[in-house]
Design a protein around this motif. Sequence first.
Motif, PDB file in Angstrom:
ATOM      1  N   CYS A   1       0.862  -1.198   0.000  1.00 36.80           N
ATOM      2  CA  CYS A   1       0.000   0.000   0.000  1.00 36.80           C
ATOM      3  C   CYS A   1       0.887   1.233   0.000  1.00 36.80           C
ATOM      4  O   CYS A   1       0.496   2.297   0.476  1.00 36.80           O
ATOM      5  CB  CYS A   1      -0.902   0.006   1.224  1.00 36.80           C
ATOM      6  N   ALA A   2       2.115   1.068  -0.453  1.00 41.38           N
ATOM      7  CA  ALA A   2       3.071   2.177  -0.462  1.00 41.38           C
ATOM      8  C   ALA A   2       2.975   2.939  -1.773  1.00 41.38           C
ATOM      9  O   ALA A   2       2.350   2.481  -2.728  1.00 41.38           O
ATOM     10  CB  ALA A   2       4.483   1.634  -0.265  1.00 41.38           C
ATOM     11  N   GLY A   3       3.618   4.077  -1.796  1.00 42.91           N
ATOM     12  CA  GLY A   3       3.668   4.874  -3.028  1.00 42.91           C
ATOM     13  C   GLY A   3       3.123   6.251  -2.773  1.00 42.91           C
ATOM     14  O   GLY A   3       2.015   6.394  -2.273  1.00 42.91           O
ATOM     15  N   SER A   4       3.918   7.236  -3.108  1.00 41.02           N
ATOM     16  CA  SER A   4       3.464   8.600  -2.826  1.00 41.02           C
ATOM     17  C   SER A   4       3.105   9.328  -4.111  1.00 41.02           C
ATOM     18  O   SER A   4       2.908  10.533  -4.110  1.00 41.02           O
ATOM     19  CB  SER A   4       4.559   9.370  -2.097  1.00 41.02           C
ATOM     20  N   GLY A   5       3.041   8.594  -5.212  1.00 42.33           N
ATOM     21  CA  GLY A   5       2.856   9.250  -6.501  1.00 42.33           C
ATOM     22  C   GLY A   5       1.414   9.446  -6.900  1.00 42.33           C
ATOM     23  O   GLY A   5       0.492   8.891  -6.304  1.00 42.33           O
ATOM     24  N   GLY A   6       1.228  10.237  -7.931  1.00 44.00           N
ATOM     25  CA  GLY A   6      -0.064  10.465  -8.549  1.00 44.00           C
ATOM     26  C   GLY A   6       0.190  11.088  -9.911  1.00 44.00           C
ATOM     27  O   GLY A   6       1.357  11.209 -10.325  1.00 44.00           O
ATOM     28  N   VAL A   7      -0.887  11.491 -10.575  1.00 45.65           N
ATOM     29  CA  VAL A   7      -0.719  12.169 -11.854  1.00 45.65           C
ATOM     30  C   VAL A   7       0.064  13.459 -11.607  1.00 45.65           C
ATOM     31  O   VAL A   7      -0.276  14.224 -10.713  1.00 45.65           O
ATOM     32  CB  VAL A   7      -2.093  12.486 -12.482  1.00 45.65           C
ATOM     33  N   GLY A   8       1.137  13.652 -12.360  1.00 48.97           N
ATOM     34  CA  GLY A   8       1.933  14.866 -12.204  1.00 48.97           C
ATOM     35  C   GLY A   8       3.163  14.682 -11.336  1.00 48.97           C
ATOM     36  O   GLY A   8       4.012  15.560 -11.284  1.00 48.97           O
TER      37      GLY A   8
ATOM     38  N   SER B   1      -1.439  -2.267  -4.576  1.00 47.74           N
ATOM     39  CA  SER B   1      -2.396  -1.163  -4.752  1.00 47.74           C
ATOM     40  C   SER B   1      -2.092  -0.475  -6.066  1.00 47.74           C
ATOM     41  O   SER B   1      -1.114   0.260  -6.172  1.00 47.74           O
ATOM     42  CB  SER B   1      -2.242  -0.138  -3.630  1.00 47.74           C
ATOM     43  N   SER B   2      -2.922  -0.745  -7.047  1.00 51.99           N
ATOM     44  CA  SER B   2      -2.752  -0.068  -8.324  1.00 51.99           C
ATOM     45  C   SER B   2      -3.846   0.989  -8.457  1.00 51.99           C
ATOM     46  O   SER B   2      -4.631   1.200  -7.528  1.00 51.99           O
ATOM     47  CB  SER B   2      -2.824  -1.086  -9.460  1.00 51.99           C
ATOM     48  N   SER B   3      -3.887   1.639  -9.600  1.00 50.53           N
ATOM     49  CA  SER B   3      -4.839   2.733  -9.775  1.00 50.53           C
ATOM     50  C   SER B   3      -5.701   2.481 -11.006  1.00 50.53           C
ATOM     51  O   SER B   3      -5.173   2.382 -12.128  1.00 50.53           O
ATOM     52  CB  SER B   3      -4.066   4.043  -9.939  1.00 50.53           C
ATOM     53  N   ALA B   4      -7.010   2.374 -10.805  1.00 52.09           N
ATOM     54  CA  ALA B   4      -7.914   2.135 -11.931  1.00 52.09           C
ATOM     55  C   ALA B   4      -7.839   3.309 -12.913  1.00 52.09           C
ATOM     56  O   ALA B   4      -7.684   3.120 -14.120  1.00 52.09           O
ATOM     57  CB  ALA B   4      -9.339   1.935 -11.429  1.00 52.09           C
ATOM     58  N   GLY B   5      -7.908   4.530 -12.397  1.00 50.40           N
ATOM     59  CA  GLY B   5      -7.845   5.703 -13.267  1.00 50.40           C
ATOM     60  C   GLY B   5      -6.529   5.771 -14.011  1.00 50.40           C
ATOM     61  O   GLY B   5      -6.483   6.093 -15.203  1.00 50.40           O
ATOM     62  N   GLY B   6      -5.452   5.450 -13.316  1.00 46.70           N
ATOM     63  CA  GLY B   6      -4.122   5.509 -13.924  1.00 46.70           C
ATOM     64  C   GLY B   6      -3.958   4.504 -15.044  1.00 46.70           C
ATOM     65  O   GLY B   6      -3.470   4.847 -16.124  1.00 46.70           O
ATOM     66  N   VAL B   7      -4.368   3.264 -14.827  1.00 47.78           N
ATOM     67  CA  VAL B   7      -4.089   2.246 -15.848  1.00 47.78           C
ATOM     68  C   VAL B   7      -5.075   2.310 -17.019  1.00 47.78           C
ATOM     69  O   VAL B   7      -4.707   2.074 -18.153  1.00 47.78           O
ATOM     70  CB  VAL B   7      -4.029   0.807 -15.272  1.00 47.78           C
ATOM     71  N   TYR B   8      -6.338   2.666 -16.769  1.00 50.89           N
ATOM     72  CA  TYR B   8      -7.298   2.699 -17.884  1.00 50.89           C
ATOM     73  C   TYR B   8      -7.153   3.989 -18.700  1.00 50.89           C
ATOM     74  O   TYR B   8      -7.437   3.988 -19.892  1.00 50.89           O
ATOM     75  CB  TYR B   8      -8.734   2.526 -17.382  1.00 50.89           C
ATOM     76  N   GLY B   9      -6.726   5.071 -18.065  1.00 51.05           N
ATOM     77  CA  GLY B   9      -6.392   6.298 -18.784  1.00 51.05           C
ATOM     78  C   GLY B   9      -7.431   6.724 -19.803  1.00 51.05           C
ATOM     79  O   GLY B   9      -8.513   7.166 -19.455  1.00 51.05           O
ATOM     80  N   SER B  10      -7.108   6.547 -21.082  1.00 54.81           N
ATOM     81  CA  SER B  10      -8.000   7.034 -22.136  1.00 54.81           C
ATOM     82  C   SER B  10      -8.884   5.926 -22.716  1.00 54.81           C
ATOM     83  O   SER B  10      -9.492   6.118 -23.769  1.00 54.81           O
ATOM     84  CB  SER B  10      -7.179   7.665 -23.255  1.00 54.81           C
ATOM     85  N   CYS B  11      -8.943   4.785 -22.059  1.00 55.51           N
ATOM     86  CA  CYS B  11      -9.780   3.691 -22.586  1.00 55.51           C
ATOM     87  C   CYS B  11     -11.244   4.161 -22.635  1.00 55.51           C
ATOM     88  O   CYS B  11     -11.779   4.639 -21.635  1.00 55.51           O
ATOM     89  CB  CYS B  11      -9.637   2.458 -21.700  1.00 55.51           C
ATOM     90  N   PRO B  12     -11.909   4.013 -23.778  1.00 58.90           N
ATOM     91  CA  PRO B  12     -13.254   4.577 -23.911  1.00 58.90           C
ATOM     92  C   PRO B  12     -14.369   3.690 -23.346  1.00 58.90           C
ATOM     93  O   PRO B  12     -15.530   4.107 -23.351  1.00 58.90           O
ATOM     94  CB  PRO B  12     -13.417   4.715 -25.429  1.00 58.90           C
ATOM     95  N   ASP B  13     -14.053   2.494 -22.866  1.00 62.26           N
ATOM     96  CA  ASP B  13     -15.114   1.584 -22.399  1.00 62.26           C
ATOM     97  C   ASP B  13     -15.978   2.238 -21.319  1.00 62.26           C
ATOM     98  O   ASP B  13     -15.477   2.903 -20.421  1.00 62.26           O
ATOM     99  CB  ASP B  13     -14.515   0.302 -21.791  1.00 62.26           C
ATOM    100  N   LEU B  14     -17.280   2.034 -21.432  1.00 59.42           N
ATOM    101  CA  LEU B  14     -18.214   2.479 -20.384  1.00 59.42           C
ATOM    102  C   LEU B  14     -19.187   1.343 -20.100  1.00 59.42           C
ATOM    103  O   LEU B  14     -19.989   1.029 -20.975  1.00 59.42           O
ATOM    104  CB  LEU B  14     -19.006   3.707 -20.829  1.00 59.42           C
ATOM    105  N   PRO B  15     -19.149   0.682 -18.993  1.00 66.19           N
ATOM    106  CA  PRO B  15     -18.205   0.924 -17.909  1.00 66.19           C
ATOM    107  C   PRO B  15     -16.860   0.251 -18.190  1.00 66.19           C
ATOM    108  O   PRO B  15     -16.769  -0.621 -19.058  1.00 66.19           O
ATOM    109  CB  PRO B  15     -18.892   0.250 -16.719  1.00 66.19           C
ATOM    110  N   LEU B  16     -15.871   0.665 -17.415  1.00 67.16           N
ATOM    111  CA  LEU B  16     -14.565   0.022 -17.476  1.00 67.16           C
ATOM    112  C   LEU B  16     -14.601  -1.186 -16.544  1.00 67.16           C
ATOM    113  O   LEU B  16     -15.018  -1.066 -15.392  1.00 67.16           O
ATOM    114  CB  LEU B  16     -13.483   0.990 -17.007  1.00 67.16           C
ATOM    115  N   THR B  17     -14.199  -2.331 -17.069  1.00 67.19           N
ATOM    116  CA  THR B  17     -14.154  -3.540 -16.231  1.00 67.19           C
ATOM    117  C   THR B  17     -12.738  -4.114 -16.302  1.00 67.19           C
ATOM    118  O   THR B  17     -11.891  -3.591 -17.025  1.00 67.19           O
ATOM    119  CB  THR B  17     -15.135  -4.612 -16.740  1.00 67.19           C
ATOM    120  N   GLU B  18     -12.551  -5.216 -15.627  1.00 70.08           N
ATOM    121  CA  GLU B  18     -11.233  -5.845 -15.640  1.00 70.08           C
ATOM    122  C   GLU B  18     -10.860  -6.302 -17.048  1.00 70.08           C
ATOM    123  O   GLU B  18      -9.687  -6.513 -17.359  1.00 70.08           O
ATOM    124  CB  GLU B  18     -11.197  -7.046 -14.687  1.00 70.08           C
ATOM    125  N   ALA B  19     -11.863  -6.456 -17.926  1.00 67.64           N
ATOM    126  CA  ALA B  19     -11.585  -6.902 -19.302  1.00 67.64           C
ATOM    127  C   ALA B  19     -11.221  -5.743 -20.226  1.00 67.64           C
ATOM    128  O   ALA B  19     -10.813  -5.961 -21.365  1.00 67.64           O
ATOM    129  CB  ALA B  19     -12.815  -7.626 -19.860  1.00 67.64           C
TER     130      ALA B  19
END
Length: 329
Positions: free
Chosen positions: A67-74, A108-126
């Motif tokens: 659950c470590a990591g101090s990063g984010g966008v930017g 602890s990964s980031s859903a927003g970070g990894v899916y980024g510009s993926c257009p799927d609605l909704p975004l799922t694990e697939a």
Amino acid sequence: LGQGGFLGSRVRLLLPREIPDLGLWPPRPLGLPWTDPDRLEIELEAAARSFAAEARTGYRSWMIAWCAGSGGVGTRPETLQAETRALFRLLELASAQLSELPGVFALSSSAGGVYGSCPDLPLTEASPCQPISEYGRNKILQETRLLTWAAAQPDRSCLVARLSNLYGPGQRLDRPQGLISRLSWSLVRQEPLHIYVPLDTLRDHLWVDDAARSMARCLLRLRDSEQRSSIVKVFASEQSISLSGILGIFARITRRMPRVVSAPHPLREQQPRGFRFRSTVWRDLDPVPRVELSDGIHSVIRRHLALHQTGNPFSPSRRPGAATPSSTP
Ligand SMILES: NC(=O)c1ccc[n+]([C@@H]2O[C@H](COP(=O)([O-])OP(=O)(O)OC[C@H]3O[C@@H](n4cnc5c(N)ncnc54)[C@H](OP(=O)(O)O)[C@@H]3O)[C@@H](O)[C@H]2O)c1
């Protein structure tokens, strides 16, 4: 790892409640020297040895929750890369030190970070990953390495937890993330908040304890299942809301409109416009019901008000709400 952080402190608190036959290690958060690579190498290795020694004193298996990591966008790329290197090193150490016992590793990964510009609605694990920030690209590197690491050994399982935006009392306010906490704190202090994404940006906000509880349940299932496996799961409230919707909730609760300054910023390009998540993996382990957004926001505001009224100054080491954790708003 990261037990002193926003998510890590809640995982530490909730793991023993969800998994009663668990021994927590270490007794107190490690507080590793994250920004000093040489010292980090030494202390990470010492921690791995000590953890392995403890695990061999009669335990059947081990779990590590990153659950470590101090990063984010930017965040600067070098900082993100250092975080990724630390994770890779820990995986090496786990292979070397903990090979005798089966184990589960959660990231602890980031859903927003990894899916980024993926257009799927909704975004799922697939949905395909299409990161648009260095933060997202680092999370993909971390996920990929963990999945490869787990697949290479027969007695390893892993959980990749793709988290949406977490919120709750105790979140750091010194980074350009944690919108709800920052809005609440600026409202309490009667200061405007600078926002660099458009007001119609859709986000999913998940109460931090709902995330921590689901992660603990997934870890338990992975530990107890006959077959070793690697799970990638989205952890989200599955209720997306626009930024202006959030402002409306604040206004209803406090009867005051939060003051925000919305201005273009270079980082806007790295911020996706809208997310809607839906997990299709192990849904039965998600908390039912999840904490309602307006209840959660109310709780954050109450905590910040109390801190402000008692004159407790904010500092990163004394986070609003960190001293008296509560699991429900
Ligand atoms: N918060 C969110 O909304 C959110 C959403 C998606 C994903 N995540 C991910 O979840 C994890 C935890 O986030 P958080 O919000 O709990 O963060 P946080 O409150 O900043 O805590 C992170 C912890 O990581 C450790 N740390 C500090 N500096 C570090 C560095 N340079 N490199 C690596 N570790 C460092 C510290 O652990 P010690 O206490 O052991 O010193 C710190 O307490 C991160 O990987 C983050 O990317 C968070």
